[in-house]
Structure formats: structure tokens, C-alpha cells
Design a protein around this motif. Structure first.
Motif, PDB file in Angstrom:
ATOM      1  N   LEU A   2       1.045  -1.283  -0.193  1.00 13.06           N
ATOM      2  CA  LEU A   2       0.006  -0.176  -0.390  1.00 13.06           C
ATOM      3  C   LEU A   2       0.863   1.256   0.083  1.00 13.06           C
ATOM      4  O   LEU A   2       1.324   1.656   0.856  1.00 13.06           O
ATOM      5  CB  LEU A   2      -1.821  -0.042   1.194  1.00 13.06           C
ATOM      6  CG  LEU A   2      -1.747  -1.556   1.659  1.00 13.06           C
ATOM      7  CD1 LEU A   2      -2.619  -0.783   3.126  1.00 13.06           C
ATOM      8  CD2 LEU A   2      -2.684  -1.156   0.241  1.00 13.06           C
ATOM      9  N   PRO A   3       1.626   1.581  -1.091  1.00  9.05           N
ATOM     10  CA  PRO A   3       2.433   2.696  -0.963  1.00  9.05           C
ATOM     11  C   PRO A   3       1.966   3.880  -1.146  1.00  9.05           C
ATOM     12  O   PRO A   3       0.882   4.300  -1.303  1.00  9.05           O
ATOM     13  CB  PRO A   3       2.763   2.275  -2.174  1.00  9.05           C
ATOM     14  CG  PRO A   3       2.245   1.363  -3.455  1.00  9.05           C
ATOM     15  CD  PRO A   3       1.433   0.656  -2.501  1.00  9.05           C
ATOM     16  N   SER A   4       2.245   5.047  -0.494  1.00  6.81           N
ATOM     17  CA  SER A   4       1.877   6.371  -1.021  1.00  6.81           C
ATOM     18  C   SER A   4      -0.073   6.913   0.447  1.00  6.81           C
ATOM     19  O   SER A   4      -0.196   7.626  -0.235  1.00  6.81           O
ATOM     20  CB  SER A   4       2.058   7.353  -1.587  1.00  6.81           C
ATOM     21  OG  SER A   4       0.827   6.436  -2.590  1.00  6.81           O
ATOM     22  N   ILE A   5      -0.075   5.662   0.665  1.00 11.74           N
ATOM     23  CA  ILE A   5      -1.291   5.594   1.876  1.00 11.74           C
ATOM     24  C   ILE A   5      -0.632   5.978   3.259  1.00 11.74           C
ATOM     25  O   ILE A   5       0.058   5.377   3.885  1.00 11.74           O
ATOM     26  CB  ILE A   5      -2.366   4.511   1.305  1.00 11.74           C
ATOM     27  CG1 ILE A   5      -2.284   4.138  -0.430  1.00 11.74           C
ATOM     28  CG2 ILE A   5      -3.088   4.886   1.938  1.00 11.74           C
ATOM     29  CD1 ILE A   5      -2.838   3.131  -0.067  1.00 11.74           C
ATOM     30  N   THR A   6      -2.076   6.561   3.463  1.00 11.89           N
ATOM     31  CA  THR A   6      -1.448   7.335   4.590  1.00 11.89           C
ATOM     32  C   THR A   6      -2.588   7.651   5.748  1.00 11.89           C
ATOM     33  O   THR A   6      -3.741   7.547   4.810  1.00 11.89           O
ATOM     34  CB  THR A   6      -1.603   8.898   5.425  1.00 11.89           C
ATOM     35  OG1 THR A   6      -2.205  10.020   4.712  1.00 11.89           O
ATOM     36  CG2 THR A   6       0.283   9.669   4.954  1.00 11.89           C
ATOM     37  N   ASP A   7      -2.656   7.033   7.020  1.00 10.05           N
ATOM     38  CA  ASP A   7      -3.392   6.658   7.933  1.00 10.05           C
ATOM     39  C   ASP A   7      -4.191   5.681   7.558  1.00 10.05           C
ATOM     40  O   ASP A   7      -5.598   5.538   7.784  1.00 10.05           O
ATOM     41  CB  ASP A   7      -4.625   7.928   7.595  1.00 10.05           C
ATOM     42  CG  ASP A   7      -4.395   9.293   7.768  1.00 10.05           C
ATOM     43  OD1 ASP A   7      -2.945   9.962   9.107  1.00 10.05           O
ATOM     44  OD2 ASP A   7      -4.980  10.438   7.172  1.00 10.05           O
ATOM     45  N   VAL A   8      -4.142   4.687   7.406  1.00  9.57           N
ATOM     46  CA  VAL A   8      -3.995   3.249   7.046  1.00  9.57           C
ATOM     47  C   VAL A   8      -2.821   1.689   7.972  1.00  9.57           C
ATOM     48  O   VAL A   8      -1.790   2.329   7.965  1.00  9.57           O
ATOM     49  CB  VAL A   8      -4.356   2.940   5.702  1.00  9.57           C
ATOM     50  CG1 VAL A   8      -4.584   1.201   5.897  1.00  9.57           C
ATOM     51  CG2 VAL A   8      -5.177   3.536   5.080  1.00  9.57           C
ATOM     52  N   ALA A   9      -3.644   1.788   8.740  1.00  4.96           N
ATOM     53  CA  ALA A   9      -2.591   0.248  10.100  1.00  4.96           C
ATOM     54  C   ALA A   9      -3.177  -0.724   9.079  1.00  4.96           C
ATOM     55  O   ALA A   9      -4.406  -1.417   9.070  1.00  4.96           O
ATOM     56  CB  ALA A   9      -3.101   0.202  11.151  1.00  4.96           C
ATOM     57  N   PRO A  23      -8.581   7.735   1.800  1.00  7.59           N
ATOM     58  CA  PRO A  23      -8.259   8.506   0.143  1.00  7.59           C
ATOM     59  C   PRO A  23      -6.903   8.036  -0.506  1.00  7.59           C
ATOM     60  O   PRO A  23      -6.287   6.991   0.370  1.00  7.59           O
ATOM     61  CB  PRO A  23      -7.764   9.973   0.762  1.00  7.59           C
ATOM     62  CG  PRO A  23      -8.629   9.917   1.595  1.00  7.59           C
ATOM     63  CD  PRO A  23      -8.500   8.642   2.361  1.00  7.59           C
ATOM     64  N   GLY A  24      -7.268   7.575  -1.690  1.00 10.82           N
ATOM     65  CA  GLY A  24      -5.818   6.977  -2.188  1.00 10.82           C
ATOM     66  C   GLY A  24      -6.329   5.091  -2.728  1.00 10.82           C
ATOM     67  O   GLY A  24      -5.341   4.365  -2.747  1.00 10.82           O
ATOM     68  N   VAL A  25      -7.740   4.358  -1.190  1.00 12.24           N
ATOM     69  CA  VAL A  25      -7.513   2.931  -1.539  1.00 12.24           C
ATOM     70  C   VAL A  25      -8.727   2.818  -1.832  1.00 12.24           C
ATOM     71  O   VAL A  25      -8.599   2.625  -3.008  1.00 12.24           O
ATOM     72  CB  VAL A  25      -7.238   2.243  -0.470  1.00 12.24           C
ATOM     73  CG1 VAL A  25      -8.093   1.594   0.230  1.00 12.24           C
ATOM     74  CG2 VAL A  25      -6.202   3.248   0.889  1.00 12.24           C
ATOM     75  N   THR A  26      -9.813   3.978  -1.223  1.00  9.33           N
ATOM     76  CA  THR A  26     -11.166   3.443  -2.474  1.00  9.33           C
ATOM     77  C   THR A  26     -12.173   5.235  -2.602  1.00  9.33           C
ATOM     78  O   THR A  26     -11.411   6.010  -2.130  1.00  9.33           O
ATOM     79  CB  THR A  26     -12.189   2.902  -1.414  1.00  9.33           C
ATOM     80  OG1 THR A  26     -11.940   3.748  -0.147  1.00  9.33           O
ATOM     81  CG2 THR A  26     -11.671   1.195  -1.388  1.00  9.33           C
ATOM     82  N   ARG A  27     -12.552   5.005  -2.999  1.00  9.58           N
ATOM     83  CA  ARG A  27     -13.988   6.125  -3.550  1.00  9.58           C
ATOM     84  C   ARG A  27     -15.298   5.997  -3.517  1.00  9.58           C
ATOM     85  O   ARG A  27     -15.858   4.811  -3.043  1.00  9.58           O
ATOM     86  CB  ARG A  27     -13.751   6.317  -5.195  1.00  9.58           C
ATOM     87  CG  ARG A  27     -12.344   6.871  -5.536  1.00  9.58           C
ATOM     88  CD  ARG A  27     -13.245   7.353  -7.145  1.00  9.58           C
ATOM     89  NE  ARG A  27     -12.271   7.708  -7.564  1.00  9.58           N
ATOM     90  CZ  ARG A  27     -11.990   8.276  -9.310  1.00  9.58           C
ATOM     91  NH1 ARG A  27     -13.516   8.164  -9.761  1.00  9.58           N
ATOM     92  NH2 ARG A  27     -11.100   9.012  -9.596  1.00  9.58           N
ATOM     93  N   ARG A  28     -15.861   6.661  -2.854  1.00  9.40           N
ATOM     94  CA  ARG A  28     -17.654   6.351  -2.481  1.00  9.40           C
ATOM     95  C   ARG A  28     -18.145   4.909  -3.260  1.00  9.40           C
ATOM     96  O   ARG A  28     -18.228   5.566  -4.632  1.00  9.40           O
ATOM     97  CB  ARG A  28     -18.789   7.624  -2.404  1.00  9.40           C
ATOM     98  CG  ARG A  28     -19.373   7.644  -1.585  1.00  9.40           C
ATOM     99  CD  ARG A  28     -19.835   8.816  -1.590  1.00  9.40           C
ATOM    100  NE  ARG A  28     -21.723   8.488  -0.908  1.00  9.40           N
ATOM    101  CZ  ARG A  28     -22.354   9.867  -0.466  1.00  9.40           C
ATOM    102  NH1 ARG A  28     -21.263  11.111  -1.061  1.00  9.40           N
ATOM    103  NH2 ARG A  28     -23.493   9.806  -0.690  1.00  9.40           N
TER     104      ARG A  28
END
Length: 132
Positions: free
Chosen positions: A9-16, A93-98
């Protein structure tokens, strides 16, 4: 575990990343968001969690194996009491959309393939001698 998160999961913040399991066919990744939610209607922050549920968006393969992504998504209560819509789901953000069923990486990969195929079709159509 941190190194695998950076690779998968590169360049994705706030994900554990909670767990990663690798077998012959797939890479199973279980993750959750660590940030609070922003109400899409009023734009206010909320940390009051209403509930949570699981999402399973399709992702691009990693190392020849299918990615099975399991995201724990939280529903928040809107801090503005007068709003008609009281709860909202967080977006990563950066992973999924609504309402999205694919990750952003898979969406961009499919778009690039579509553009490449469309460009090839146009040039083949122009090279056809029977076409006016």
C-alpha cells in the motif's frame, strides 16, 4: 509488517495494516483507517463512531498473486445535529472511492489498458485501405 505495508500500500497515509497472510494463490491484507471522518455534507470533523463494517475492494495482483483486501470502514455521527443525514462512512483517500468496488490502483491500471487498446483501434482504423 511495516515494510510489507510500504510495498503493498504505497503512498497511503492513515491506514493501519492489521494482518498479512500469503499463500500460493493470494495475498490477504486486513487493514483499517486510523484517521477520523470528515462529513461530506458539512465538512466538519467527527470522532464519534456509530458502527463499522467490512469492504472487500478488488486490487491489482502482487507478485503474481491475487490481492484479497479486507478494509474495516467506520461509520461516524455528524457533529451538526440539525443535519438530515446523521451518519456517514469514512473514505480512504488513495485506496477507495465512495461506492467503489475497486481500489484506485486497479482503476488506474484498467484505465491505462483501456486507453492503450483504444489508441490501437484508432490507428488500425485509419490504416484500413477500405475505409474512406
Amino acid at each position: 509488517m511495516l515494510r510489507l505495508k510500504e510495498l503493498l500500500l504505497p503512498s497511503i497515509t492513515d491506514v493501519a495494516v492489521l494482518s498479512i497472510a500469503v499463500n500460493d494463490q493470494a495475498v490477504h491484507i486486513e487493514a483499517r483507517s486510523t484517521a477520523g471522518g470528515i462529513c461530506p455534507g458539512c465538512g466538519n470533523w467527527s470522532r464519534r463512531i456509530h458502527s463499522s463494517y467490512l469492504r472487500f475492494p478488488a486490487d491489482v495482483p502482487s507478485g503474481g498473486r491475487r490481492d484479497a483486501l479486507c478494509l474495516r470502514v467506520r461509520r461516524f455521527l455528524c457533529p451538526v445535529i440539525s443535519r438530515r443525514r446523521r451518519t456517514f462512512a469514512e473514505q480512504l483517500p488513495g485506496v477507495t472511492r465512495r461506492y467503489g468496488r475497486r481500489t484506485e490502483r486497479l482503476r488506474s491500471t484498467l484505465a491505462a489498458v483501456g486507453r492503450a487498446l483504444a489508441a490501437g483501434r484508432v490507428s488500425a482504423w485509419r490504416a484500413c485501405s477500405a475505409c474512406p
